[in-house]
Design a protein around this motif. Structure first.
Motif, short mmCIF file in Angstrom:
data_model
loop_
_atom_site.label_atom_id
_atom_site.label_comp_id
_atom_site.label_asym_id
_atom_site.label_seq_id
_atom_site.Cartn_x
_atom_site.Cartn_y
_atom_site.Cartn_z
N ARG A 1 0.83 -1.20 0.00
CA ARG A 1 0.00 0.00 0.00
C ARG A 1 0.87 1.25 0.00
N LEU A 2 1.95 1.24 0.74
CA LEU A 2 2.88 2.36 0.76
C LEU A 2 3.47 2.59 -0.62
N VAL A 3 3.92 1.53 -1.24
CA VAL A 3 4.49 1.62 -2.60
C VAL A 3 3.43 2.15 -3.57
N ASP A 4 2.21 1.64 -3.45
CA ASP A 4 1.13 2.07 -4.35
C ASP A 4 0.81 3.56 -4.18
N ARG A 5 0.75 4.02 -2.95
CA ARG A 5 0.41 5.44 -2.72
C ARG A 5 1.53 6.36 -3.22
N LEU A 6 2.77 5.95 -3.03
CA LEU A 6 3.86 6.77 -3.57
C LEU A 6 3.82 6.77 -5.10
N GLY A 7 3.47 5.64 -5.69
CA GLY A 7 3.30 5.58 -7.14
C GLY A 7 2.15 6.46 -7.61
N ASP A 8 1.04 6.43 -6.87
CA ASP A 8 -0.10 7.29 -7.21
C ASP A 8 0.31 8.75 -7.18
N ARG B 1 3.29 10.03 -7.62
CA ARG B 1 4.14 10.33 -8.78
C ARG B 1 3.30 10.51 -10.04
N ILE B 2 2.28 9.66 -10.20
CA ILE B 2 1.40 9.77 -11.38
C ILE B 2 0.67 11.11 -11.37
N HIS B 3 0.13 11.50 -10.23
CA HIS B 3 -0.61 12.77 -10.15
C HIS B 3 0.33 13.96 -10.33
N LEU B 4 1.53 13.86 -9.82
CA LEU B 4 2.51 14.95 -10.01
C LEU B 4 2.88 15.07 -11.49
#
Length: 171
Positions: free
Chosen positions: A122-129, A131-134
């Protein structure tokens, strides 16, 4: 220039976030998240403040707004949505990092191992999310900056009624 500068700043936040294979539940990640949440919050506040300022200016001085000013204002306001989503994703990452820290103090066992794996993902996914939004924020700003307003079309004046009523000359 403003839109490109802002896009660069959003990319800089994204560049500071660790890649999936670099994510470890340790104090260094907490420090990174602390710094980048603050940085992103300031950028989001700038977008909101600049949009509000420009909106007030357009309302108070309607004759001074150009197409470029209106387009820039809209681009800044539109970038607030993905920037806010990136900030929310970072907030969720902070939560998951806290969960991992709490799990470290539980007794070892299969349940803990499974919970750690779930929270890590979940941590990895949220950091990926985030990055995508940025990236989406930066792309929107760059696209708006690079869009040129087409010049007004030059049209031939329509013939007046008197001119069209006059007889044409025949040879």
């Amino acid at each position: 220039m403003l839109l490109h500068d802002m896009a660069d700043k959003f990319n800089a936040v994204s560049d500071q976030l660790p890649l999936p294979d670099q994510i470890r539940p340790d104090p260094a990640l907490s420090e990174i998240l602390d710094d980048e949440v603050r940085h992103l919050a300031r950028l989001l506040a700038f977008l909101a403040g600049e949009s509000a300022f420009r909106h007030r200016a357009a309302t108070n001085y309607p004759d001074t707004g150009t197409v470029t000013v209106r387009r820039t204002t809209l681009a800044l306001a539109s970038a607030a949505e993905p920037a806010g989503l990136a900030l929310a994703a970072l907030g969720a990452a902070v939560h998951h990092l806290g969960q991992l820290a709490a799990l470290a103090h539980q007794a070892p066992g299969p349940a803990r191992t499974q919970a750690v794996a779930i929270e890590q993902q979940r941590l990895v996914d949220r950091l990926g999310d985030s990055r995508i939004h940025l990236a989406r924020t930066a792309k929107q700003l760059r696209t708006a900056a690079d869009t040129r307003t087409p010049p007004a079309a030059t049209t031939m004046p329509a013939p007046s009624a008197a001119a069209s009523a006059s007889p044409s000359r025949s040879r």
